[in-house]
Scaffold this motif. Structure first.
Motif, mmCIF file in Angstrom:
data_model
loop_
_atom_site.group_PDB
_atom_site.id
_atom_site.type_symbol
_atom_site.label_atom_id
_atom_site.label_comp_id
_atom_site.label_asym_id
_atom_site.label_seq_id
_atom_site.Cartn_x
_atom_site.Cartn_y
_atom_site.Cartn_z
ATOM 1 N N ASN A 1 0.857 -1.182 0.000
ATOM 2 C CA ASN A 1 0.000 0.000 0.000
ATOM 3 C C ASN A 1 0.895 1.235 0.000
ATOM 4 O OD1 ASN A 1 -1.277 2.278 1.675
ATOM 5 N ND2 ASN A 1 -3.047 1.023 1.097
ATOM 6 N N ASP B 1 -6.000 6.697 4.056
ATOM 7 C CA ASP B 1 -4.597 6.546 3.664
ATOM 8 C C ASP B 1 -3.663 7.193 4.685
ATOM 9 O OD1 ASP B 1 -5.139 5.122 1.351
ATOM 10 O OD2 ASP B 1 -5.121 6.900 0.066
ATOM 11 N N THR C 1 -3.180 4.874 7.426
ATOM 12 C CA THR C 1 -2.289 3.795 6.976
ATOM 13 C C THR C 1 -0.843 4.278 6.947
ATOM 14 O OG1 THR C 1 -4.086 2.829 5.703
ATOM 15 C CG2 THR C 1 -1.858 2.132 5.120
ATOM 16 N N ALA D 1 0.501 4.298 0.852
ATOM 17 C CA ALA D 1 0.496 5.102 2.074
ATOM 18 C C ALA D 1 1.343 4.424 3.155
ATOM 19 C CB ALA D 1 -0.934 5.323 2.556
ATOM 20 N N PHE E 1 -3.516 12.493 0.389
ATOM 21 C CA PHE E 1 -3.926 11.219 0.961
ATOM 22 C C PHE E 1 -5.313 11.375 1.578
ATOM 23 C CE2 PHE E 1 0.645 9.656 1.861
ATOM 24 C CZ PHE E 1 0.611 8.760 0.816
#
Length: 116
Positions: free
Chosen positions: A9, A94, A97, A11, A90
């Motif tokens: 991912n 996100d 994260t 992020a 983001f």
């Protein structure tokens, strides 16, 4: 929960990268009242591509990169898509994260420093 090296991912990877660069900056400059990575980390949410790119180009941070940190940076960057980090903000999810990746990586770096 521990660091998830398989998590791709963007992020999560961004958070991990900032944690490693923060560690490099501390190794290079010692602990100061305010570090570049700490001053600008909130800006990552608004412009991930620009801020993360600038972190990677800052000589005073990158001079603190040792072989072990370079290996981690390479492992993270290998998972970043060819078009780089997101240009847009983001999302709140996100951003959460990002912080999970950041603290997972910091925990791993702490463990590494304890075994040195």
């Amino acid at each position: 929960m521990a660091l998830d090296k398989k998590n791709d991912n963007i992020a999560y990877l961004s958070g991990r990268l900032v944690a490693v660069l923060r560690d490099a900056e501390i190794r290079n400059n010692g602990i100061k009242a305010r570090l570049t990575t700490e001053e600008k980390v909130d800006e990552v949410q608004n412009a991930p591509n620009m801020i993360l790119g600038s972190f990677l180009g800052l000589r005073h941070i990158m001079d603190g990169v040792t072989d072990d940190l370079d290996e981690i940076i390479s492992e993270i960057m290998d998972k970043v898509p060819a078009d780089g980090f997101p240009r847009s903000r983001f999302s709140p999810e996100d951003w959460a994260t990002f912080w999970i990746g950041y603290f997972h990586q910091r925990g791993e770096l702490t463990k590494m420093s304890e075994t040195r």
